[in-house]
Structures are given as C-alpha cells and as structure tokens.
Write a protein that holds these residues in place. Sequence first.
Motif, PDB file in Angstrom:
ATOM      1  N   LEU A  54       0.829  -1.204   0.000  1.00  0.00           N
ATOM      2  CA  LEU A  54       0.000   0.000   0.000  1.00  0.00           C
ATOM      3  C   LEU A  54       0.861   1.252   0.000  1.00  0.00           C
ATOM      4  O   LEU A  54       1.829   1.353   0.754  1.00  0.00           O
ATOM      5  N   ASN A  55       0.491   2.206  -0.871  1.00  0.00           N
ATOM      6  CA  ASN A  55       1.185   3.497  -0.880  1.00  0.00           C
ATOM      7  C   ASN A  55       0.937   4.217   0.441  1.00  0.00           C
ATOM      8  O   ASN A  55      -0.159   4.151   1.008  1.00  0.00           O
ATOM      9  N   GLY A  56       1.947   4.926   0.912  1.00  0.00           N
ATOM     10  CA  GLY A  56       1.840   5.580   2.200  1.00  0.00           C
ATOM     11  C   GLY A  56       0.968   6.810   2.209  1.00  0.00           C
ATOM     12  O   GLY A  56       0.466   7.211   3.250  1.00  0.00           O
ATOM     13  N   TYR A  57       0.783   7.430   1.032  1.00  0.00           N
ATOM     14  CA  TYR A  57      -0.011   8.653   0.950  1.00  0.00           C
ATOM     15  C   TYR A  57      -1.039   8.509  -0.169  1.00  0.00           C
ATOM     16  O   TYR A  57      -0.746   7.954  -1.231  1.00  0.00           O
ATOM     17  N   THR A  58      -2.220   9.050   0.066  1.00  0.00           N
ATOM     18  CA  THR A  58      -3.295   8.940  -0.914  1.00  0.00           C
ATOM     19  C   THR A  58      -2.918   9.606  -2.227  1.00  0.00           C
ATOM     20  O   THR A  58      -3.201   9.087  -3.306  1.00  0.00           O
TER      21      THR A  58
END
Length: 325
Positions: free
Chosen positions: A91-95
């Motif tokens: 999962l990417n850490g930032y939207t």
Amino acid sequence: MKYIGKKIIVGIIVLIVVLIGGFAAWMLVPASAGSMLRSTVVVEQKVWQEVCVDGKPLLYFDAAEGDTVLVGVTANRDSAVHRQLMAGCWLNGYTAIPLCRGRVVTAFKPAQQLPKVKDDSTIVRLCRASIAEQARRLHSQQTELKYYLRVHGVQDNGYQAIAGMASHIDMIYKDVQRAGRLLDSVASEHRHRFVLRTAVSYTAVYSNDSGRVARTPLNVLSIGKKRQTITLQTTDATTPDGVSALHTLLWNCDKERDIRAVGYPGLGESGLESDTIQPVIVPGRRLSGARHDLPRVLVSDGAPVFTAKGQFMGIVAGGSIVKDW
C-alpha cells in the motif's frame, strides 16, 4: 517582459492542470486483475513469550494460564513459537503520492495477555513449577516408550513411528532440563532482574519479478486507530520489484455491493495453510454495514477487497471490510 510573464503564468496553470488531470486519472483508473494479484502478499507472524533476565531472553514459554501458571517453559525458543499466516497488501503511504516504500497492511492480531507478575521470586517460582511438571510428564512418557521399544522389534508394525516419537520426547526433555539448569544459574543470585515479555516478528512472503518465492523481514510502523489493522514495512524501506502497490481512495465505496477479494485458499486454516500457494480472485457481496459473505477458507484476514470495477475498498478483518490505517 509582460509577454514573458504571461507565458510563465500560463505555463504554470497548464502544469497544474496537467498534474491535477494526471492525479485524477491515477485515482480513477481501477486495478486490473493482474495488478490485484500482484498487490497481495502473505504475512507470516511469529509470536513467542520470553523470560528475560536483565533485559536479555533466557527462557521461553508456550502460554500462560491466568497469573499463576506458565505453560511449557523451555530453553528452546522454536518450541515456544506460534506461527500464523495472513494475507496482506502492498500500500502506498499517501493517498495523493504513489510512494509505497515497502509498506504492507494486514489485519492486526493482538498477542496473548501476559501474567501480571512483576516480582522476581514469583517469576522464578512459576518457571520452576512449569519445568518440574514437564519433567515429570516427559519422564513418564519416556518410561512407557522405552518399555514398548524393548519388548517389540523393528519388524513390528509402527515400530519406526514409535521410535521417532521417543527421540522427539528425549529432545524435549533435554530442553526442559537445560531450562532448569539455566534458571538455577541465575536464580541463586539476587542481583538479577526477571521480566516476562512478548516478542513478535513479521515476514513478507511473495513472488518476485522472476516468479520465485521471496521472503523479507518487516518492521512495525503503526497499529490502526481501531486496532483492526497493522502497517508494516520492509527493513530497508524499499518495495520489491514485480509487486503492485495499492492506494486509498479519497472517497468511500460503501454503496458498492458486488466485491472482489484476493485471497490465498487455505491460508490460516489448520492443516491447509501454506505460504507458497498462489492468490486467486474471489467474488462476493458486501452485506449490511461493513460485513461481507466471502468464504473464510478462501479469503483470510488481511486480504484486500475491491469493487467489481477494481477500486480498492479495504482489507478483510474479523468478518468485516476495514481501512483504519
């Protein structure tokens, strides 16, 4: 100069529009079936209980019964380890930024509560009682197995299996005896500090870009606000090649009823689990609230869930679809 200034302003506006358009496109484009499969990972959780002396582990134990009993105190850490396999996803850490840096999200599994014992003498007493109980039980088993092996021959049915069992019992007995000697070596001196502690380790198991099974250790970054999820990260903060990181949407998809989950059949099920099986896409329905009808034997906790169009919704945790990271 005014003309150049206007060009710069127009260029900045065009750049901003392009960036916004690119971001919108990135957010709106759903994950393909291949990306969904590459986003998943098997997370291996190992939990063990330690008896620490002056901050360093000396002995290990299998479990505790209330505040009065330690079960299975031993000098062999491997015999006290509880191994559990769960699904997870990169999962990417930032939207708004496609930056994963080795982050993995999975379901949070709290460790067993330790006995509320703080004084050294009580910890030593509980360890001695566990060691003595095990020694009596194992010695009795050794006596019975030795008698069987003495009166039967190798030609008898099941002899080799019984001999293997006897060898295993002997090994456990030696570990218990060693635990007693280690405890005696420090308990006689009153300047040592005893503490009970829970240790947990995480490992990501996934297929790399060569199609081979790879394993990499993970560190804990954070636990979800509702303690439903846990965010982990590779020790070198890099995302392996060949995987596909997901991103959290700015809006929710609660009204979507048709869902797809990526699970590992049998993962986490006793007798069926394996960390080398391949993920599959499992269709299901979102029920009232955050509940779902995905079969547990196909979709374990930590499995990512998508809409029918491929938009990431969250992960499975305790029969619900959650995203509290």
